[in-house]
Design a protein around this motif. Sequence first.
Motif, PDB file in Angstrom:
ATOM      1  N   ARG A  13     -25.816 -20.749  26.639  1.00  0.00           N
ATOM      2  CA  ARG A  13     -25.449 -20.380  28.008  1.00  0.00           C
ATOM      3  C   ARG A  13     -24.156 -19.566  28.022  1.00  0.00           C
ATOM      4  NH1 ARG A  13     -26.974 -18.782  32.804  1.00  0.00           N
ATOM      5  NH2 ARG A  13     -25.690 -19.564  34.477  1.00  0.00           N
ATOM      6  N   ILE A  14     -23.194 -19.961  27.193  1.00  0.00           N
ATOM      7  CA  ILE A  14     -21.929 -19.237  27.110  1.00  0.00           C
ATOM      8  C   ILE A  14     -22.171 -17.807  26.634  1.00  0.00           C
ATOM      9  CG2 ILE A  14     -19.795 -19.077  25.735  1.00  0.00           C
ATOM     10  CD1 ILE A  14     -19.632 -22.174  26.024  1.00  0.00           C
ATOM     11  N   GLU A  15     -22.983 -17.647  25.607  1.00  0.00           N
ATOM     12  CA  GLU A  15     -23.273 -16.303  25.101  1.00  0.00           C
ATOM     13  C   GLU A  15     -24.027 -15.462  26.130  1.00  0.00           C
ATOM     14  OE1 GLU A  15     -22.020 -14.810  22.442  1.00  0.00           O
ATOM     15  OE2 GLU A  15     -20.894 -16.676  22.229  1.00  0.00           O
ATOM     16  N   GLU A  16     -24.951 -16.095  26.838  1.00  0.00           N
ATOM     17  CA  GLU A  16     -25.697 -15.393  27.887  1.00  0.00           C
ATOM     18  C   GLU A  16     -24.752 -14.904  28.991  1.00  0.00           C
ATOM     19  OE1 GLU A  16     -28.748 -16.625  31.478  1.00  0.00           O
ATOM     20  OE2 GLU A  16     -28.701 -17.862  29.684  1.00  0.00           O
ATOM     21  N   LEU A  17     -23.883 -15.782  29.445  1.00  0.00           N
ATOM     22  CA  LEU A  17     -22.945 -15.424  30.510  1.00  0.00           C
ATOM     23  C   LEU A  17     -21.950 -14.373  30.041  1.00  0.00           C
ATOM     24  CD1 LEU A  17     -22.305 -18.954  32.014  1.00  0.00           C
ATOM     25  CD2 LEU A  17     -23.385 -17.022  33.177  1.00  0.00           C
ATOM     26  N   ARG A  18     -21.477 -14.495  28.805  1.00  0.00           N
ATOM     27  CA  ARG A  18     -20.545 -13.511  28.267  1.00  0.00           C
ATOM     28  C   ARG A  18     -21.188 -12.115  28.265  1.00  0.00           C
ATOM     29  NH1 ARG A  18     -18.867 -15.626  23.251  1.00  0.00           N
ATOM     30  NH2 ARG A  18     -17.215 -16.688  24.359  1.00  0.00           N
ATOM     31  N   GLY A  19     -22.426 -12.050  27.820  1.00  0.00           N
ATOM     32  CA  GLY A  19     -23.136 -10.769  27.805  1.00  0.00           C
ATOM     33  C   GLY A  19     -23.297 -10.183  29.192  1.00  0.00           C
ATOM     34  N   LYS A  20     -23.663 -11.028  30.160  1.00  0.00           N
ATOM     35  CA  LYS A  20     -23.819 -10.556  31.539  1.00  0.00           C
ATOM     36  C   LYS A  20     -22.491 -10.077  32.118  1.00  0.00           C
ATOM     37  CE  LYS A  20     -27.836 -13.287  32.911  1.00  0.00           C
ATOM     38  NZ  LYS A  20     -28.348 -14.284  33.857  1.00  0.00           N
ATOM     39  N   LYS A  26     -18.714  -3.324  32.532  1.00  0.00           N
ATOM     40  CA  LYS A  26     -18.896  -1.922  32.152  1.00  0.00           C
ATOM     41  C   LYS A  26     -19.485  -1.109  33.299  1.00  0.00           C
ATOM     42  CE  LYS A  26     -19.476  -2.650  27.194  1.00  0.00           C
ATOM     43  NZ  LYS A  26     -20.444  -2.630  26.082  1.00  0.00           N
ATOM     44  N   GLN A  27     -20.399  -1.744  34.030  1.00  0.00           N
ATOM     45  CA  GLN A  27     -21.081  -1.031  35.101  1.00  0.00           C
ATOM     46  C   GLN A  27     -20.242  -0.933  36.371  1.00  0.00           C
ATOM     47  OE1 GLN A  27     -24.956  -2.638  35.946  1.00  0.00           O
ATOM     48  NE2 GLN A  27     -25.434  -1.077  37.460  1.00  0.00           N
ATOM     49  N   TYR A  28     -19.564  -2.023  36.753  1.00  0.00           N
ATOM     50  CA  TYR A  28     -18.897  -2.082  38.059  1.00  0.00           C
ATOM     51  C   TYR A  28     -17.363  -2.106  38.000  1.00  0.00           C
ATOM     52  CZ  TYR A  28     -23.585  -3.539  39.475  1.00  0.00           C
ATOM     53  OH  TYR A  28     -24.936  -3.609  39.681  1.00  0.00           O
ATOM     54  N   GLY A  29     -16.805  -2.398  36.837  1.00  0.00           N
ATOM     55  CA  GLY A  29     -15.351  -2.545  36.729  1.00  0.00           C
ATOM     56  C   GLY A  29     -14.959  -4.009  36.687  1.00  0.00           C
ATOM     57  N   PRO A  33     -16.736  -8.466  42.253  1.00  0.00           N
ATOM     58  CA  PRO A  33     -17.064  -9.870  42.510  1.00  0.00           C
ATOM     59  C   PRO A  33     -18.118 -10.453  41.549  1.00  0.00           C
ATOM     60  CG  PRO A  33     -16.945  -8.684  44.579  1.00  0.00           C
ATOM     61  CD  PRO A  33     -16.827  -7.658  43.478  1.00  0.00           C
ATOM     62  N   LEU A  34     -19.071  -9.661  41.124  1.00  0.00           N
ATOM     63  CA  LEU A  34     -20.081 -10.156  40.198  1.00  0.00           C
ATOM     64  C   LEU A  34     -19.458 -10.512  38.841  1.00  0.00           C
ATOM     65  CD1 LEU A  34     -23.077 -10.755  39.649  1.00  0.00           C
ATOM     66  CD2 LEU A  34     -23.326  -8.350  38.961  1.00  0.00           C
ATOM     67  N   VAL A  35     -18.538  -9.683  38.387  1.00  0.00           N
ATOM     68  CA  VAL A  35     -17.845  -9.943  37.121  1.00  0.00           C
ATOM     69  C   VAL A  35     -17.014 -11.213  37.244  1.00  0.00           C
ATOM     70  CG1 VAL A  35     -16.149  -9.042  35.468  1.00  0.00           C
ATOM     71  CG2 VAL A  35     -17.794  -7.491  36.554  1.00  0.00           C
ATOM     72  N   LEU A  36     -16.339 -11.376  38.358  1.00  0.00           N
ATOM     73  CA  LEU A  36     -15.529 -12.576  38.580  1.00  0.00           C
ATOM     74  C   LEU A  36     -16.402 -13.828  38.636  1.00  0.00           C
ATOM     75  CD1 LEU A  36     -12.996 -11.165  41.194  1.00  0.00           C
ATOM     76  CD2 LEU A  36     -12.707 -11.424  38.722  1.00  0.00           C
TER      77      LEU A  36
END
Length: 68
Positions: A13-20, A26-29, A33-36
Amino acid sequence: MNHALTEEVCRKRIEELRGKMVSAAKQYGMSHPLVLRYSQELDRAHNKMLKLNQPQPYIWSQPVYERL
């Protein structure tokens, strides 16, 4: 559930979330809010795994006076 299995699920789960999170950054900065949100979820998953690895205190099955 087996402790090792639970820890492996947390690691995945940690690796999955890290990748997302990296992909979204990279896409949004970095401040999007999605990155946060991914960062917060990643923190929770990491804390859960750390909690799994803490030694559990020994709990006596009987009060001391009953064992004497």
